[in-house]
Design a protein around this motif. Structure first.
Motif, short mmCIF file in Angstrom:
data_model
loop_
_atom_site.label_atom_id
_atom_site.label_comp_id
_atom_site.label_asym_id
_atom_site.label_seq_id
_atom_site.Cartn_x
_atom_site.Cartn_y
_atom_site.Cartn_z
N GLY A 1 27.42 38.68 32.55
CA GLY A 1 28.18 39.93 32.77
C GLY A 1 28.81 40.74 31.59
O GLY A 1 27.99 40.56 30.79
N THR A 2 29.71 41.42 32.01
CA THR A 2 30.30 42.30 31.34
C THR A 2 31.86 41.97 30.98
O THR A 2 32.40 41.16 31.63
N TRP A 3 32.29 42.62 29.96
CA TRP A 3 33.72 42.61 29.45
C TRP A 3 34.03 43.71 28.78
O TRP A 3 33.19 44.37 28.03
N TYR A 4 35.42 44.10 29.04
CA TYR A 4 35.77 45.22 28.11
C TYR A 4 37.49 45.12 27.97
O TYR A 4 38.13 44.41 29.00
N LEU A 5 37.91 45.52 26.96
CA LEU A 5 39.29 45.55 26.64
C LEU A 5 39.80 46.96 27.34
O LEU A 5 39.29 47.70 26.94
N LEU B 1 44.75 43.97 28.57
CA LEU B 1 43.78 43.40 29.61
C LEU B 1 42.51 43.24 29.11
O LEU B 1 41.82 44.03 28.50
N LEU B 2 41.97 42.06 29.72
CA LEU B 2 40.54 41.83 29.42
C LEU B 2 39.82 42.11 30.93
O LEU B 2 40.30 40.97 31.84
N LYS C 1 35.73 37.32 38.11
CA LYS C 1 35.88 38.68 38.30
C LYS C 1 37.43 39.16 38.20
O LYS C 1 38.29 38.18 38.65
N GLY C 2 37.77 39.90 37.34
CA GLY C 2 39.25 40.27 37.35
C GLY C 2 39.46 40.87 36.26
O GLY C 2 39.08 40.96 35.04
N THR D 1 45.18 33.11 25.46
CA THR D 1 45.78 32.67 26.95
C THR D 1 45.62 33.82 27.85
O THR D 1 46.04 35.09 27.45
N LEU D 2 45.00 34.01 28.90
CA LEU D 2 44.83 34.97 29.70
C LEU D 2 45.63 34.68 31.11
O LEU D 2 45.40 33.58 31.55
N SER D 3 46.34 35.67 31.73
CA SER D 3 47.20 35.44 32.70
C SER D 3 46.37 36.27 33.98
O SER D 3 46.04 37.45 33.68
N ASN D 4 46.58 35.78 35.27
CA ASN D 4 45.89 36.25 36.42
C ASN D 4 46.60 35.39 37.60
O ASN D 4 47.06 34.44 37.34
N ASN D 5 46.38 35.70 38.70
CA ASN D 5 46.65 34.99 39.95
C ASN D 5 45.45 33.99 40.16
O ASN D 5 44.29 34.37 39.97
#
Length: 150
Positions: free
Chosen positions: A94-98, A104-105, A113-114, A127-131
């Motif tokens: 897929g894709t990624w963007y800063l 945010l990543l 996704k997110g 370390t990435l944070s999300n629900n």
């Protein structure tokens, strides 16, 4: 006398050379986040709650536990690939963007996704944070990754 001068000259050159050497390659202070992301694939090491306590894998959804099976590779062209650790085959992409001043990543891969808050990003840890759903309830969590040194 001539021999003493030669010895002093050699010692001086040796000291000058040693003094100008790189000091064990310290990590640059302003290393770009993109450069850190694309340098190595990343492997999920742990999922923790907001306080840093590990969440057992049996409490996570299948989608979240599946991330443990793959190495995630980010590329300079904003492409990301999930690579099976055993077969080394690409199984997803897929894709990624800063975004938002690189705080945010934004990742868009099927079933993953997110926009993830970047809590830490160094050459040795991300370390990435999300629900994340834990026992069927969405709660804040940290996805802790380590680089895969090939």
């Amino acid at each position: 006398m001539n021999r003493s001068l030669n010895l002093i000259l050699v010692c001086f050159i040796l000291l000058l050379t040693v003094g100008c050497r790189d000091k064990n390659n310290p990590e640059p202070k302003n290393l770009a986040k993109t450069e850190i992301l694309v340098n190595n694939p990343w492997r999920l090491k742990d999922v923790t709650d907001a306080s840093g306590k590990s969440i057992p894998q049996n409490q996570l959804t299948i989608e979240t536990t599946a991330i443990y099976l793959f190495d995630i590779q980010f590329f300079n062209n904003n492409v990301t690939k999930a690579i099976d650790r055993v077969s080394r085959q690409v199984v997803n992409g897929g894709t990624w963007y800063l975004v938002e001043d690189e705080k945010l990543l934004d990742i868009e891969v099927s079933q993953f996704k997110g926009k993830f808050t970047i809590k830490e990003l160094t050459r040795s840890k991300m370390t990435l944070s999300n629900n994340v759903p834990v026992n069927g309830v969405s709660q804040p969590a940290n996805l802790v990754f380590e680089p895969v040194i090939q």
